[in-house]
Design an enzyme around this catalytic site. Sequence first.
Site, PDB file in Angstrom:
ATOM      1  N   ILE A   1       0.827  -1.207   0.000  1.00 19.95           N
ATOM      2  CA  ILE A   1       0.000   0.000   0.000  1.00 19.95           C
ATOM      3  C   ILE A   1       0.861   1.258   0.000  1.00 19.95           C
ATOM      4  O   ILE A   1       0.570   2.218  -0.723  1.00 19.95           O
ATOM      5  CB  ILE A   1      -0.988  -0.005   1.186  1.00 19.95           C
ATOM      6  CG1 ILE A   1      -1.954  -1.198   1.065  1.00 19.95           C
ATOM      7  CG2 ILE A   1      -1.770   1.309   1.251  1.00 19.95           C
ATOM      8  CD1 ILE A   1      -2.748  -1.253  -0.230  1.00 19.95           C
TER       9      ILE A   1
ATOM     10  N   THR B   1     -13.238 -11.620   8.814  1.00 17.03           N
ATOM     11  CA  THR B   1     -13.023 -10.225   8.434  1.00 17.03           C
ATOM     12  C   THR B   1     -13.986  -9.340   9.211  1.00 17.03           C
ATOM     13  O   THR B   1     -15.137  -9.716   9.437  1.00 17.03           O
ATOM     14  CB  THR B   1     -13.221  -9.997   6.919  1.00 17.03           C
ATOM     15  OG1 THR B   1     -13.103  -8.597   6.628  1.00 17.03           O
ATOM     16  CG2 THR B   1     -14.587 -10.463   6.443  1.00 17.03           C
TER      17      THR B   1
ATOM     18  N   ASN C   1      -8.234  -4.499  -4.888  1.00 21.08           N
ATOM     19  CA  ASN C   1      -7.984  -4.292  -3.460  1.00 21.08           C
ATOM     20  C   ASN C   1      -6.695  -3.536  -3.172  1.00 21.08           C
ATOM     21  O   ASN C   1      -6.514  -3.008  -2.081  1.00 21.08           O
ATOM     22  CB  ASN C   1      -7.982  -5.634  -2.715  1.00 21.08           C
ATOM     23  CG  ASN C   1      -7.144  -6.694  -3.389  1.00 21.08           C
ATOM     24  OD1 ASN C   1      -7.588  -7.313  -4.364  1.00 21.08           O
ATOM     25  ND2 ASN C   1      -5.942  -6.911  -2.890  1.00 21.08           N
TER      26      ASN C   1
ATOM     27  N   SER D   1      -3.797   3.573   6.904  1.00 26.64           N
ATOM     28  CA  SER D   1      -4.304   2.857   5.723  1.00 26.64           C
ATOM     29  C   SER D   1      -4.700   1.430   6.096  1.00 26.64           C
ATOM     30  O   SER D   1      -4.276   0.455   5.474  1.00 26.64           O
ATOM     31  CB  SER D   1      -3.248   2.842   4.610  1.00 26.64           C
ATOM     32  OG  SER D   1      -2.128   2.067   5.004  1.00 26.64           O
TER      33      SER D   1
ATOM     34  N   ARG E   1      -9.920 -16.462   1.129  1.00 26.65           N
ATOM     35  CA  ARG E   1      -8.683 -16.065   0.466  1.00 26.65           C
ATOM     36  C   ARG E   1      -8.436 -17.038  -0.687  1.00 26.65           C
ATOM     37  O   ARG E   1      -8.426 -18.250  -0.491  1.00 26.65           O
ATOM     38  CB  ARG E   1      -7.511 -16.099   1.448  1.00 26.65           C
ATOM     39  CG  ARG E   1      -7.612 -15.090   2.596  1.00 26.65           C
ATOM     40  CD  ARG E   1      -7.548 -13.657   2.072  1.00 26.65           C
ATOM     41  NE  ARG E   1      -7.520 -12.687   3.132  1.00 26.65           N
ATOM     42  CZ  ARG E   1      -6.400 -12.112   3.602  1.00 26.65           C
ATOM     43  NH1 ARG E   1      -5.219 -12.457   3.115  1.00 26.65           N
ATOM     44  NH2 ARG E   1      -6.463 -11.209   4.557  1.00 26.65           N
TER      45      ARG E   1
ATOM     46  N   CYS F   1      -9.758  -2.163   2.331  1.00 22.02           N
ATOM     47  CA  CYS F   1     -10.195  -2.168   0.938  1.00 22.02           C
ATOM     48  C   CYS F   1     -11.594  -2.764   0.807  1.00 22.02           C
ATOM     49  O   CYS F   1     -12.415  -2.292   0.014  1.00 22.02           O
ATOM     50  CB  CYS F   1      -9.202  -2.949   0.079  1.00 22.02           C
ATOM     51  SG  CYS F   1      -8.853  -4.615   0.688  1.00 22.02           S
ATOM     52  N   THR F   2     -11.895  -3.774   1.617  1.00 20.72           N
ATOM     53  CA  THR F   2     -13.198  -4.435   1.540  1.00 20.72           C
ATOM     54  C   THR F   2     -14.314  -3.542   2.066  1.00 20.72           C
ATOM     55  O   THR F   2     -15.406  -3.484   1.488  1.00 20.72           O
ATOM     56  CB  THR F   2     -13.160  -5.776   2.296  1.00 20.72           C
ATOM     57  OG1 THR F   2     -12.119  -6.591   1.749  1.00 20.72           O
ATOM     58  CG2 THR F   2     -14.483  -6.512   2.192  1.00 20.72           C
TER      59      THR F   2
END
Length: 343
Positions: A14, A214, A319, A121, A237, A155-156
């Site tokens: 990232i 998650t 992502n 982030s 995953r 990101c999700t």
Amino acid sequence: MAKLKVGINGFGRIGRLVLRAGINNPNIEFVGINDLVPPDNLAYLLKYDSTHGKLRSQVEAKDDGIVIDGHFIPCVSVRNPAELPWGKLGADYVVESTGLFTDSEGASKHLQAGAKRVIISAPTKDPDRVRTLLVGVNHDLFDPSKDVIVSNASCTTNCLAPIAKVINDNFGLTEGLMTTVHAMTATQPTVDGPSKKDWRGGRGAAQNIIPSSTGAAKAVALVLPELKGKLTGMAFRVPTPDVSVVDLTFKTAKATSYKEICAAMKQASEGSLAGILGYTDEEVVSTDFQGDTHSSIFDAGAGIELNSNFFKVVAWYDNEWGYSNRVVDLMLSMIQKEQLAAV
């Protein structure tokens, strides 16, 4: 607008992609990078990327930094963020992308080092003290007088939140279950090995589809409080390098149709969520979204309807690249509001 001076702590996937996303933006200047890896290796990893290709800029390594198209960015190697030279380097904002300093106490070390604000982030471990802001969803809640540390979530969550917002605003979302089919990441091993907290997560990333937990769905409530307690989810995953997809199964308060849901998504993608939410009705697969800058791309051809209150929708996201672009967008949104408040 005066240039926003940005430092990056942690030059991994990232960190490097945030720099790639912002390096040609005339309103941003990167003034420093902190990573324990030497500058020559960092320059190499920035220049050559197996997923996103070779950087089109000229990249050169120096003993104490990286030169990109003639612009020198100092690199330091400091373990304690409180000891970083952000003040000396003039960093306005710091992108905290190590994944290690995600609570208020850890991130505030950058403030001690002279940074004015910190953007984490990653999801924050301290949601009561660190505001979560997502561009297109709740970024307008940024308060320059209070929000010195903010989180850009995951990101999700960035993919799911715009979809959930459109559903809830138009039809009412009463409850939902999310599954993200997620590309493998750096935390996964290439071959089987031990994993303290998650034994399945220790299995070879390229060999397996791995069920995982998650918090991305529950985290939507941090930016859309009206959905608190209404969403949860899990992850698989999978052995692909990039691009993931969210599957949201949900009930609506208002009777509707899948056709109406698609129409609402298309309208939002062309209006209030333009650039954040994409829309496609083509026969696409995951690699078609590699390099897509949207947070979320609604796939009209992939969703299904059971009855007038029960649906499944599907949304894609790069992502890595989509998320990194949102970090840049969030910083620019914040500095614009900050400068307006100072007038």
